[in-house]
Design a protein around this motif. Structure first.
Motif, PDB file in Angstrom:
ATOM      1  N   THR A  17      36.769  47.852  36.400  1.00 11.21           N
ATOM      2  CA  THR A  17      35.698  46.877  36.219  1.00 11.21           C
ATOM      3  C   THR A  17      36.119  45.512  36.737  1.00 11.21           C
ATOM      4  O   THR A  17      35.393  44.844  37.464  1.00 11.21           O
ATOM      5  CB  THR A  17      35.316  46.772  34.740  1.00 11.21           C
ATOM      6  OG1 THR A  17      35.046  48.076  34.251  1.00 11.21           O
ATOM      7  CG2 THR A  17      34.100  45.880  34.549  1.00 11.21           C
ATOM      8  N   ALA A  18      37.324  45.088  36.344  1.00 11.95           N
ATOM      9  CA  ALA A  18      37.804  43.767  36.766  1.00 11.95           C
ATOM     10  C   ALA A  18      37.906  43.693  38.275  1.00 11.95           C
ATOM     11  O   ALA A  18      37.513  42.714  38.905  1.00 11.95           O
ATOM     12  CB  ALA A  18      39.171  43.492  36.123  1.00 11.95           C
ATOM     13  N   THR A  19      38.436  44.758  38.901  1.00 12.35           N
ATOM     14  CA  THR A  19      38.605  44.768  40.345  1.00 12.35           C
ATOM     15  C   THR A  19      37.264  44.730  41.038  1.00 12.35           C
ATOM     16  O   THR A  19      37.043  43.984  41.988  1.00 12.35           O
ATOM     17  CB  THR A  19      39.385  46.035  40.770  1.00 12.35           C
ATOM     18  OG1 THR A  19      40.640  46.022  40.127  1.00 12.35           O
ATOM     19  CG2 THR A  19      39.575  46.062  42.282  1.00 12.35           C
ATOM     20  N   ALA A  20      36.310  45.536  40.548  1.00 14.15           N
ATOM     21  CA  ALA A  20      35.006  45.609  41.189  1.00 14.15           C
ATOM     22  C   ALA A  20      34.258  44.299  41.073  1.00 14.15           C
ATOM     23  O   ALA A  20      33.661  43.816  42.027  1.00 14.15           O
ATOM     24  CB  ALA A  20      34.189  46.738  40.566  1.00 14.15           C
ATOM     25  N   VAL A  21      34.278  43.691  39.882  1.00 12.06           N
ATOM     26  CA  VAL A  21      33.571  42.433  39.693  1.00 12.06           C
ATOM     27  C   VAL A  21      34.166  41.355  40.565  1.00 12.06           C
ATOM     28  O   VAL A  21      33.471  40.584  41.217  1.00 12.06           O
ATOM     29  CB  VAL A  21      33.619  42.002  38.207  1.00 12.06           C
ATOM     30  CG1 VAL A  21      33.085  40.594  38.042  1.00 12.06           C
ATOM     31  CG2 VAL A  21      32.799  42.973  37.360  1.00 12.06           C
ATOM     32  N   THR A  22      35.504  41.297  40.619  1.00 12.40           N
ATOM     33  CA  THR A  22      36.158  40.272  41.418  1.00 12.40           C
ATOM     34  C   THR A  22      35.880  40.487  42.887  1.00 12.40           C
ATOM     35  O   THR A  22      35.662  39.542  43.643  1.00 12.40           O
ATOM     36  CB  THR A  22      37.663  40.284  41.155  1.00 12.40           C
ATOM     37  OG1 THR A  22      37.864  40.189  39.749  1.00 12.40           O
ATOM     38  CG2 THR A  22      38.348  39.126  41.845  1.00 12.40           C
ATOM     39  N   ALA A  23      35.897  41.751  43.317  1.00 16.63           N
ATOM     40  CA  ALA A  23      35.615  42.045  44.709  1.00 16.63           C
ATOM     41  C   ALA A  23      34.208  41.597  45.073  1.00 16.63           C
ATOM     42  O   ALA A  23      33.959  41.044  46.137  1.00 16.63           O
ATOM     43  CB  ALA A  23      35.786  43.537  44.967  1.00 16.63           C
ATOM     44  N   GLY A  24      33.263  41.821  44.169  1.00 17.25           N
ATOM     45  CA  GLY A  24      31.901  41.375  44.421  1.00 17.25           C
ATOM     46  C   GLY A  24      31.804  39.874  44.485  1.00 17.25           C
ATOM     47  O   GLY A  24      31.107  39.313  45.324  1.00 17.25           O
ATOM     48  N   ALA A  25      32.544  39.202  43.585  1.00 20.12           N
ATOM     49  CA  ALA A  25      32.491  37.742  43.557  1.00 20.12           C
ATOM     50  C   ALA A  25      33.077  37.140  44.813  1.00 20.12           C
ATOM     51  O   ALA A  25      32.738  36.038  45.198  1.00 20.12           O
ATOM     52  CB  ALA A  25      33.236  37.209  42.336  1.00 20.12           C
ATOM     53  N   ALA A  26      33.988  37.868  45.462  1.00 15.32           N
ATOM     54  CA  ALA A  26      34.700  37.319  46.610  1.00 15.32           C
ATOM     55  C   ALA A  26      33.789  37.039  47.789  1.00 15.32           C
ATOM     56  O   ALA A  26      34.171  36.358  48.726  1.00 15.32           O
ATOM     57  CB  ALA A  26      35.821  38.275  47.042  1.00 15.32           C
ATOM     58  N   VAL A  27      32.554  37.572  47.795  1.00 13.61           N
ATOM     59  CA  VAL A  27      31.667  37.302  48.899  1.00 13.61           C
ATOM     60  C   VAL A  27      31.031  35.923  48.776  1.00 13.61           C
ATOM     61  O   VAL A  27      30.371  35.457  49.687  1.00 13.61           O
ATOM     62  CB  VAL A  27      30.560  38.384  48.998  1.00 13.61           C
ATOM     63  CG1 VAL A  27      31.169  39.741  49.142  1.00 13.61           C
ATOM     64  CG2 VAL A  27      29.631  38.337  47.791  1.00 13.61           C
ATOM     65  N   GLY A 186      46.901  38.491  44.390  1.00 11.76           N
ATOM     66  CA  GLY A 186      45.459  38.502  44.549  1.00 11.76           C
ATOM     67  C   GLY A 186      44.723  38.455  43.222  1.00 11.76           C
ATOM     68  O   GLY A 186      45.289  38.742  42.164  1.00 11.76           O
ATOM     69  N   VAL A 187      43.451  38.101  43.280  1.00 13.80           N
ATOM     70  CA  VAL A 187      42.643  37.970  42.071  1.00 13.80           C
ATOM     71  C   VAL A 187      42.465  39.295  41.337  1.00 13.80           C
ATOM     72  O   VAL A 187      42.645  39.359  40.117  1.00 13.80           O
ATOM     73  CB  VAL A 187      41.285  37.317  42.398  1.00 13.80           C
ATOM     74  CG1 VAL A 187      40.320  37.451  41.227  1.00 13.80           C
ATOM     75  CG2 VAL A 187      41.474  35.843  42.746  1.00 13.80           C
ATOM     76  N   PRO A 188      42.110  40.396  42.026  1.00 16.76           N
ATOM     77  CA  PRO A 188      41.946  41.661  41.283  1.00 16.76           C
ATOM     78  C   PRO A 188      43.205  42.072  40.532  1.00 16.76           C
ATOM     79  O   PRO A 188      43.136  42.491  39.373  1.00 16.76           O
ATOM     80  CB  PRO A 188      41.578  42.670  42.371  1.00 16.76           C
ATOM     81  CG  PRO A 188      40.955  41.849  43.453  1.00 16.76           C
ATOM     82  CD  PRO A 188      41.707  40.559  43.452  1.00 16.76           C
ATOM     83  N   LYS A 189      44.364  41.951  41.178  1.00 19.46           N
ATOM     84  CA  LYS A 189      45.622  42.288  40.512  1.00 19.46           C
ATOM     85  C   LYS A 189      45.873  41.358  39.337  1.00 19.46           C
ATOM     86  O   LYS A 189      46.308  41.793  38.257  1.00 19.46           O
ATOM     87  CB  LYS A 189      46.789  42.204  41.482  1.00 19.46           C
ATOM     88  CG  LYS A 189      48.160  42.455  40.832  1.00 19.46           C
ATOM     89  CD  LYS A 189      49.299  42.289  41.818  1.00 19.46           C
ATOM     90  CE  LYS A 189      50.656  42.525  41.152  1.00 19.46           C
ATOM     91  NZ  LYS A 189      50.956  41.527  40.107  1.00 19.46           N
ATOM     92  N   THR A 190      45.600  40.068  39.526  1.00 20.19           N
ATOM     93  CA  THR A 190      45.849  39.101  38.458  1.00 20.19           C
ATOM     94  C   THR A 190      44.951  39.368  37.255  1.00 20.19           C
ATOM     95  O   THR A 190      45.405  39.287  36.101  1.00 20.19           O
ATOM     96  CB  THR A 190      45.634  37.675  38.983  1.00 20.19           C
ATOM     97  OG1 THR A 190      46.566  37.420  40.044  1.00 20.19           O
ATOM     98  CG2 THR A 190      45.845  36.649  37.887  1.00 20.19           C
ATOM     99  N   VAL A 191      43.686  39.695  37.488  1.00 17.20           N
ATOM    100  CA  VAL A 191      42.779  40.024  36.390  1.00 17.20           C
ATOM    101  C   VAL A 191      43.294  41.240  35.623  1.00 17.20           C
ATOM    102  O   VAL A 191      43.313  41.256  34.387  1.00 17.20           O
ATOM    103  CB  VAL A 191      41.352  40.264  36.914  1.00 17.20           C
ATOM    104  CG1 VAL A 191      40.467  40.896  35.854  1.00 17.20           C
ATOM    105  CG2 VAL A 191      40.737  38.939  37.390  1.00 17.20           C
ATOM    106  N   ALA A 192      43.725  42.263  36.361  1.00 17.61           N
ATOM    107  CA  ALA A 192      44.274  43.454  35.701  1.00 17.61           C
ATOM    108  C   ALA A 192      45.557  43.122  34.943  1.00 17.61           C
ATOM    109  O   ALA A 192      45.781  43.620  33.827  1.00 17.61           O
ATOM    110  CB  ALA A 192      44.539  44.551  36.731  1.00 17.61           C
ATOM    111  N   ASP A 193      46.401  42.262  35.523  1.00 21.02           N
ATOM    112  CA  ASP A 193      47.630  41.839  34.850  1.00 21.02           C
ATOM    113  C   ASP A 193      47.313  41.080  33.564  1.00 21.02           C
ATOM    114  O   ASP A 193      47.991  41.250  32.539  1.00 21.02           O
ATOM    115  CB  ASP A 193      48.473  40.944  35.771  1.00 21.02           C
ATOM    116  CG  ASP A 193      49.133  41.696  36.915  1.00 21.02           C
ATOM    117  OD1 ASP A 193      49.133  42.946  36.893  1.00 21.02           O
ATOM    118  OD2 ASP A 193      49.641  41.024  37.829  1.00 21.02           O
TER     119      ASP A 193
END
Length: 412
Positions: A17-27, A186-193
Motif C-alpha cells: 500500500t505504501a509503495t503504491a500510494v507513493t508511486a502514484g504521488a510521484a507523478v 527512495g520514498v517507497p523504501k523509506t515509507v516501508a522502513d
C-alpha cells in the motif's frame, strides 16, 4: 467475513500500500523554492478525511486497559487536571520509567501531520551517514504534496546531511525529508522502513503512507505512538540535538546570492517566537499542522530529576496558541504528578501475544475499527485503492491532489 492473516502477510500488504500510494504521488509536480518558507503562509494540502469528534468504541489497550478507555484517565494521587483541555487526545508520560501518568483517548488513531517526522528521524537518522552530502536533483523532490512546507532546497545545489536535518526539524521542510529519503533508498523504501520501525517500537496505531506527515487518506498515528517516537528519538544524540535547536543558518541559493539565511524553529515553545514563551527545561520536540489533523505537538522537558514526554493532538478551541497553552498546562501537571500519582499505563508493554503484563492488558486489535488482519483503519479499501494505483489507474492520485487542506507547520 474476516479472514485471519499472518503478521508476515499483513506487513507485506502494508508495504504494498505504501509503495503504491507513493508511486502514484510521484507523478505530481515538485515543490521547491529558493527561499525559506514564510511564517503564516497557507500551504494547500490534500484532504485526509475529517477527524471524527468522538473516539472509537474499541481502542487498543496496549500499555494498559485504562489507555484503551475513552476520556480522561488519571490515577490515585494525581493533581486535578487543568480545566478546559480541548484536545481530542493527549498523553503525559515519564520518559525514564515509561510510566503513563495521564491520558485522554491515548490510542485514538488520528492524522499526525508533521509530528510523523519524528518517526522519519527515528528511522532514517541511523542509516544516513552524518558526514554525507547530496547534490539535489529534480527527481529528489518529485512526489511532494502541493504547497508542502519547505525550508528552501534548490535543485542542482549540494547540501550536507546536518543541514538537511536542520531543515526537517526547524522548518519542517518536506523538501529536506524527500532529499533524505532519496539518500535512504527512495520514498517507497523509506515509507516501508518507517512502518517497520513503528511496529518495532510498539506503535500499532500508526499507518505510514507519506514520509513527511502530509495529509494522506488512511495515514494515522496516536498520542501514545507519538510519545513512543519522541522517547525513542531522545536516545539518539543527533535527534536530541536537532529537535532542541531553536535557530540556525541554512545554505543559501540563487535568491540569496549563495549567502546562508537564518531559520527559526517552527516549534514556538522552543524558539519563543510569535508570542509563545519558551518553556523552562524544554528539551525539544516536533509540531505539526494540517487542516485535517489540526495542531499536533510533542514535547520533552526536564525538571526536578524527571523527564517527561507529552503529546497533544488536535485541540478543538480555535485559538492561535491553543496547542501550546494546553501543552504547557499538561507539562506543569505532569511534573506535579511525577513521583506522586499512580500510573495509568506504560510505554513499555509486553511483546505482542504475551497477554497481560507490566502496565496492563494488551488488546487483540491494534487500532479502532481493526479487523482480525490487524490492518485497522487502513483496511481492505486502502489496499484495493493502492493496487489500483499500482496498476496505473491513478484514482487515488486524483483524490490525494484534490485541494481543500492546509499544511502550515510554520504557524503551528
Amino acid at each position: 467475513m474476516r479472514l485471519p492473516i499472518s503478521p508476515q502477510v499483513r506487513r507485506a500488504l502494508v508495504a504494498l500500500t505504501a509503495t503504491a500510494v507513493t508511486a502514484g504521488a510521484a507523478v505530481g509536480p515538485a515543490v521547491a523554492s529558493g527561499h525559506p518558507a514564510k511564517p503564516g503562509t497557507a500551504t494547500p494540502g490534500a484532504p485526509g478525511g475529517e477527524a471524527k469528534k468522538q473516539p472509537p468504541a474499541n481502542m487498543s489497550q496496549l500499555g494498559g486497559a485504562q489507555l484503551g478507555a475513552a476520556g480522561d484517565q488519571v490515577g490515585p494521587g494525581a493533581p486535578a487536571l487543568p480545566p478546559e483541555l480541548s484536545a481530542l487526545s493527549w498523553v503525559v508520560a515519564d520518559a525514564d520509567t515509561g510510566q503513563v501518568l495521564g491520558a485522554r483517548n491515548a490510542h485514538w488513531p488520528l492524522p499526525p501531520a508533521s509530528t510523523l517526522k519524528m518517526l522519519f528521524a527515528d528511522t532514517v537518522l541511523p542509516g544516513v551517514p552524518h558526514d554525507a552530502s547530496r547534490k539535489v536533483g529534480d527527481e529528489d523532490l518529485k512526489g511532494m504534496g502541493d504547497g508542502s512546507s519547505a525550508v528552501g532546497i534548490v535543485p542542482g545545489q549540494t547540501y550536507q546531511v546536518p543541514d538537511l536535518w536542520r531543515g526537517v526539524f526547524l522548518r519542517s521542510g518536506n523538501d529536506a525529508v524527500h532529499v533524505l529519503a532519496a539518500m535512504n533508498g527512495g520514498v517507497p523504501k523509506t515509507v516501508a522502513d518507517m512502518q517497520k520501525k513503528a511496529e518495532a517500537l510498539g506503535a500499532r496505531d500508526t499507518h505510514v503512507l507519506s514520509p513527511d506527515g502530509y495529509d494522506t487518506p488512511g495515514q494515522v498515528s496516536s498520542a501514545y505512538d507519538l510519545a513512543l517516537f519522541l522517547r525513542s528519538g531522545l536516545k539518539n544524540k543527533d535527534f536530541k540535538a536537532y529537535c532542541g535547536t531553536a535557530s540556525a543558518d541554512f545554505p543559501g541559493g540563487p535568491n540569496t546570492k549563495g549567502k546562508p539565511f537564518g531559520i527559526s524553529n517552527t516549534n514556538r515553545m522552543l524558539s519563543g517566537i510569535d508570542g509563545v514563551a519558551r518553556y523552562p527545561g524544554l528539551i525539544g520536540g516536533k509540531n505539526g499542522y494540517t487542516t485535517n489533523a489540526g495542531n499536533t505537538l510533542a514535547e520533552a522537558a526536564q525538571r526536578d530529576g524527571h523527564t517527561l514526554v507529552v503529546t497533544v493532538m488536535n485541540p478543538q478551541e480555535n485559538k492561535h496558541d491553543k496547542v501550546y497553552t494546553e501543552m504547557r498546562q499538561l507539562l506543569d501537571w505532569g511534573f506535579a504528578a511525577a513521583g506522586k500519582a499512580k500510573p495509568v499505563g506504560t510505554l513499555d508493554p509486553p511483546p505482542a501475544g504475551t497477554g497481560a503484563g507490566k502496565g496492563g492488558t494488551v488488546a487483540a486489535g491494534s487500532a479502532a475499527g481493526s479487523d482480525d488482519s490487524g490492518l485497522g483503519v487502513l483496511g481492505w479499501t486502502g489496499i484495493g485503492a493502492a493496487v489500483i494505483v499500482a496498476g496505473g489507474a491513478g484514482v487515488l492520485v486524483l483524490t490525494r491532489r484534490k485541494r481543500g487542506g492546509s499544511q502550515t507547520d510554520a504557524v503551528g
